[in-house]
Design a protein around this motif. Structure first.
Motif, PDB file in Angstrom:
ATOM      1  N   ASN A  25       0.817  -1.210   0.000  1.00  0.00           N
ATOM      2  CA  ASN A  25       0.000   0.000   0.000  1.00  0.00           C
ATOM      3  C   ASN A  25       0.855   1.266   0.000  1.00  0.00           C
ATOM      4  N   MET A  26       1.975   1.260   0.709  1.00  0.00           N
ATOM      5  CA  MET A  26       2.841   2.436   0.772  1.00  0.00           C
ATOM      6  C   MET A  26       3.462   2.756  -0.579  1.00  0.00           C
ATOM      7  N   ILE A  27       3.681   1.731  -1.407  1.00  0.00           N
ATOM      8  CA  ILE A  27       4.273   1.993  -2.721  1.00  0.00           C
ATOM      9  C   ILE A  27       3.220   2.021  -3.831  1.00  0.00           C
ATOM     10  N   ILE A  47      12.727  -1.841 -11.430  1.00  0.00           N
ATOM     11  CA  ILE A  47      13.653  -0.920 -10.762  1.00  0.00           C
ATOM     12  C   ILE A  47      12.866   0.155 -10.014  1.00  0.00           C
ATOM     13  N   ASP A  48      11.810   0.663 -10.622  1.00  0.00           N
ATOM     14  CA  ASP A  48      10.991   1.688  -9.958  1.00  0.00           C
ATOM     15  C   ASP A  48      10.326   1.147  -8.695  1.00  0.00           C
ATOM     16  N   ILE A  53      10.278   0.679  -2.730  1.00  0.00           N
ATOM     17  CA  ILE A  53      10.362  -0.154  -1.528  1.00  0.00           C
ATOM     18  C   ILE A  53      11.523   0.314  -0.655  1.00  0.00           C
ATOM     19  N   CYS A  54      12.664   0.546  -1.279  1.00  0.00           N
ATOM     20  CA  CYS A  54      13.845   0.998  -0.533  1.00  0.00           C
ATOM     21  C   CYS A  54      13.595   2.355   0.120  1.00  0.00           C
ATOM     22  N   SER A  60      18.895  -0.249   1.589  1.00  0.00           N
ATOM     23  CA  SER A  60      19.772  -0.151   0.429  1.00  0.00           C
ATOM     24  C   SER A  60      19.325  -1.097  -0.686  1.00  0.00           C
ATOM     25  N   MET A  61      19.217  -0.555  -1.889  1.00  0.00           N
ATOM     26  CA  MET A  61      18.861  -1.393  -3.026  1.00  0.00           C
ATOM     27  C   MET A  61      19.947  -2.435  -3.282  1.00  0.00           C
TER      28      MET A  61
END
Length: 81
Positions: A25-27, A47-48, A53-54, A60-61
């Motif tokens: 939900n946050m992303i 990648i997006d 998420i990061c 860190s990705m």
């Protein structure tokens, strides 16, 4: 598909104050789709999506999304040149 790829991410989220549904939900991702991706049942995160998420988890990705063995081999090759 290698289901272990996102194991560190799953462990991190499970140990955090958030559920997988919360992170989805946050992303802005459907929680069912997030579950499919984190469990590698359908596809990888883009990648997006990984970047989002990061950002929300402040992680860190490199640590959670990239194959450390490949990164290490690339670094070693660069140092021997």
């Amino acid at each position: 598909m290698n289901k272990k790829r996102y194991q560190y991410l799953r462990n991190f989220i499970d140990a955090s104050q958030y559920s997988h549904k919360d992170v989805a939900n946050m992303i802005g991702m459907n929680p069912a789709r997030f579950s499919q991706k984190i469990n590698r049942n359908k596809s990888n995160f883009t990648i997006d999506e990984a970047s989002a998420i990061c950002e929300v988890l402040d992680i860190s990705m490199d640590e959670y999304f990239f194959n450390q063995k490949v990164s290490k081999m690339k670094r070693e090759a660069q140092t021997t040149q």
